[in-house]
Motif scaffolding. Structure first.
Motif, short mmCIF file in Angstrom:
data_model
loop_
_atom_site.label_atom_id
_atom_site.label_comp_id
_atom_site.label_asym_id
_atom_site.label_seq_id
_atom_site.Cartn_x
_atom_site.Cartn_y
_atom_site.Cartn_z
N MET A 28 11.60 24.43 81.21
CA MET A 28 10.67 25.51 80.86
C MET A 28 10.67 25.77 79.36
O MET A 28 9.61 26.00 78.75
N GLU A 29 11.84 25.76 78.76
CA GLU A 29 11.93 25.96 77.31
C GLU A 29 11.17 24.86 76.58
O GLU A 29 10.38 25.13 75.65
N ALA A 31 8.76 22.96 77.73
CA ALA A 31 7.33 23.06 78.02
C ALA A 31 6.68 24.18 77.24
O ALA A 31 5.62 24.00 76.60
N GLY A 32 7.30 25.35 77.26
CA GLY A 32 6.73 26.49 76.57
C GLY A 32 6.67 26.30 75.06
O GLY A 32 5.66 26.63 74.41
N ASN A 57 6.84 29.03 87.72
CA ASN A 57 7.11 28.24 86.53
C ASN A 57 6.09 28.48 85.42
O ASN A 57 6.45 28.50 84.24
N ASN A 58 4.82 28.64 85.78
CA ASN A 58 3.82 28.87 84.73
C ASN A 58 4.10 30.19 84.01
O ASN A 58 3.90 30.31 82.80
N ASP A 61 6.88 29.54 81.56
CA ASP A 61 6.32 28.91 80.36
C ASP A 61 5.68 29.97 79.46
O ASP A 61 5.77 29.92 78.24
N SER A 124 -1.46 31.91 81.26
CA SER A 124 -0.25 31.32 81.83
C SER A 124 0.03 31.99 83.18
O SER A 124 1.16 32.34 83.50
N VAL A 155 -2.46 27.10 80.04
CA VAL A 155 -1.22 26.34 79.98
C VAL A 155 -1.14 25.43 81.20
O VAL A 155 -1.17 25.90 82.34
N ASP A 156 -1.09 24.15 80.97
CA ASP A 156 -0.99 23.07 81.96
C ASP A 156 -2.30 22.85 82.71
O ASP A 156 -2.82 21.74 82.78
N LEU A 181 0.98 19.87 80.39
CA LEU A 181 2.40 19.58 80.25
C LEU A 181 2.78 18.25 80.89
O LEU A 181 2.45 18.02 82.07
N ILE A 205 7.30 17.14 77.24
CA ILE A 205 8.24 18.24 77.50
C ILE A 205 9.66 17.72 77.73
O ILE A 205 10.51 18.42 78.28
#
Length: 508
Positions: A28-29, A31-32, A57-58, A61, A124, A155-156, A181, A205
């Motif tokens: 997550m770190e 990806a974000g 998870n989103n 992120d 997100s 995001v993604d 991602l 990521i």
């Protein structure tokens, strides 16, 4: 780079964590932060920004993105979609970290979002695991984002848009920009879902390569890098025979230009020798446009190839690869030609256009064939081959292509935006070139010629198919840079071939 469905992405994540021991918080770190850096590259740090964060998870992120932007001095307001006492699952770590860094957030507030003067809204809210119609409060949020004037960066995947071949719900976020991602999702290659993404950037990521190859299916992007690295080499001591002897069969009195387009495209792709077989009555017409090919006059009936296609009228022994279909028409002679080539052409065989029409009656012959067979249908032709509607083809381009290619033991090139190339084993490649300029009669004939040219020069049929499709799309991209895609005519595409090859070779 892979193309994945939401379920495949879940398999990749699970393998990385369960089998390789990678911490979900680390993913997550990564990806974000990667998404935040891309957003900072694209937008001005003076823009007033809102981040909408959902569960899962989103949402995790989103907390990382918000924290990273705030650390860099951005004016960021965070809205959390579910209320504070709801479970955030794996995102709890980054929610708590965000709070410990001294940053606050607000519960979802439509009024504050509308009147907050935001220039950029980062979506997100929901990720790849969501299917079906959006529910409150995500439904209301998506409507506000779509109706508002602020730039929307997802995001993604835009919230509400499915990751695979599922239907796009009535309401989903229409982003101006999406930071994807690890790998593009299938829906980014399918319409109408593609139109919801806006511009797309794909970010690394830190996912281990081992995890990516543990998924059940394999689908890859095919672009300039892949094409340059696999273009067949032209040796200094080459002669015309060493670059392949090809057979192109097709044409009819009403369509004499189709074989001419295919033949010239084949020769300009680098084929050493080409014989064009067509009805005798149109030979002078076609020959006037392509003097570099030799010709074989076929018996005809009413201006089309007749059913009398036997050994003496169409010898197959001298050739290394063959293609049939452009301009042939759908008469019985085309069926006879197609059947004979499938059964007797002991070489790679490409079937396009009218040669595809009778294939549903020849499926057993196809299954019994031992040499590579390449089919190049557009969605309407694919619908007839698979005995479904064209709408079903466009809904299930990945899965239908894979199942058909494996069942019929053929290479399948399903044309359209982001053409999909599928091997007999079920491996898939998504083309990255091309535009709306290709939506005109005759461009398919050009693809057939380019494809025959590449097959003649390459021992790898998959690479030949992918490179032919990519070059074909690059012709349209090159043409669009020079003139309106509206005013182009089909023969203009062939004139771009030398320029496209020169460009690829110069950048290699």
């Amino acid at each position: 780079m892979q193309v994945v469905s939401g379920e495949e992405m879940k398999q990749i994540d699970k393998y990385a964590m369960k089998e390789l021991g990678m911490q979900e918080e680390m993913l997550m770190e990564n990806a974000g932060r990667a998404a935040a850096l891309k957003i900072m590259e694209r937008y001005d740090d003076s823009w007033k920004t809102a981040v909408l964060i959902g569960k899962g998870n989103n949402g995790g992120d989103g907390f990382v993105i918000a924290r990273t932007l705030k650390d860099k001095g951005w004016d960021v307001t965070v809205f959390v979609m579910p209320l504070k006492d709801q479970d955030y699952g794996a995102a709890d770590y980054h929610k708590l970290f965000y709070e410990r860094c001294g940053y606050s957030y607000h519960p979802w507030d439509e009024h504050q979002l509308i009147h907050g003067g935001f220039e950029l809204i980062i979506d997100s809210m929901l990720g790849t695991g969501v299917t079906g119609e959006l529910r409150s409060p995500y439904l209301e949020a998506a409507k506000l984002l779509n109706e508002g004037k602020a730039e929307v960066a997802s995001v993604d995947i835009p919230s509400g848009v499915p990751s695979g071949e599922e239907l796009v719900p009535e309401t989903a976020v229409r982003a101006d920009y999406t930071v994807t991602l690890h790998a593009p999702k299938q829906s980014a290659m399918l319409f109408p879902a593609r139109s919801y993404y806006g511009d797309i950037d794909i970010v690394d990521i830190g996912m281990p390569a081992r995890a990516s190859w543990e998924i059940d299916t394999k689908c890859m992007l095919w672009g300039e890098k892949e094409c340059r690295e696999s273009l067949p080499e032209r040796k200094e001591n080459a002669h015309k025979g060493s670059n392949g002897k090809g057979l192109l069969a097709g044409g009819s009195y009403s369509m004499p230009g189709a074989p001419a387009l295919a033949a010239e495209a084949c020769l300009r792709t680098g084929a050493g020798l080409l014989t064009t077989a067509l009805p005798a009555s149109i030979l002078p017409i076609t020959a006037g446009h392509v003097p570099e090919t030799t010709f074989l006059a076929l018996p005809e009936k009413n201006g089309a190839i007749s059913e009398d296609i036997y050994g003496a009228t169409l010898p197959l022994e001298p050739f290394d690869a063959a293609a049939a279909g452009p301009g042939a028409g759908r008469e019985a002679g085309t069926k006879a030609l197609t059947k004979r080539l499938i059964k007797e052409a002991d070489m790679p065989l490409i079937l396009d256009a009218d040669a595809l029409y009778h294939l549903p009656e020849l499926k057993q012959d196809i299954k019994n064939r031992k040499y590579p067979l390449i089919l190049t249908p557009h969605p309407g032709e694919m619908a007839k081959l698979a005995e479904v509607s064209a709408a079903e083809v466009n809904k299930h381009r990945f899965s239908l292509s894979r199942s058909f290619a494996k069942e019929m033991n053929c290479y399948l090139i399903l044309k359209g935006p982001h053409t999909i190339i599928t091997t007999p084993e079920g491996f898939q490649y998504v083309n990255l070139s091309g535009n709306e300029a290709l939506a005109r009669g005759g461009t398919g004939d050009i693809l057939t010629g380019i494809l025959l040219g590449f097959v003649l020069q390459s021992s790898n049929v998959q690479e030949a198919c992918c490179n032919a499709v990519y070059i074909h799309g690059r012709l349209a991209d090159s043409l669009k840079e020079q003139q309106s895609s509206r005013s182009a005519v089909t023969s203009d595409f062939i004139r771009q071939l030398p320029l496209v090859f020169q460009s690829l070779l110069a950048s290699s």
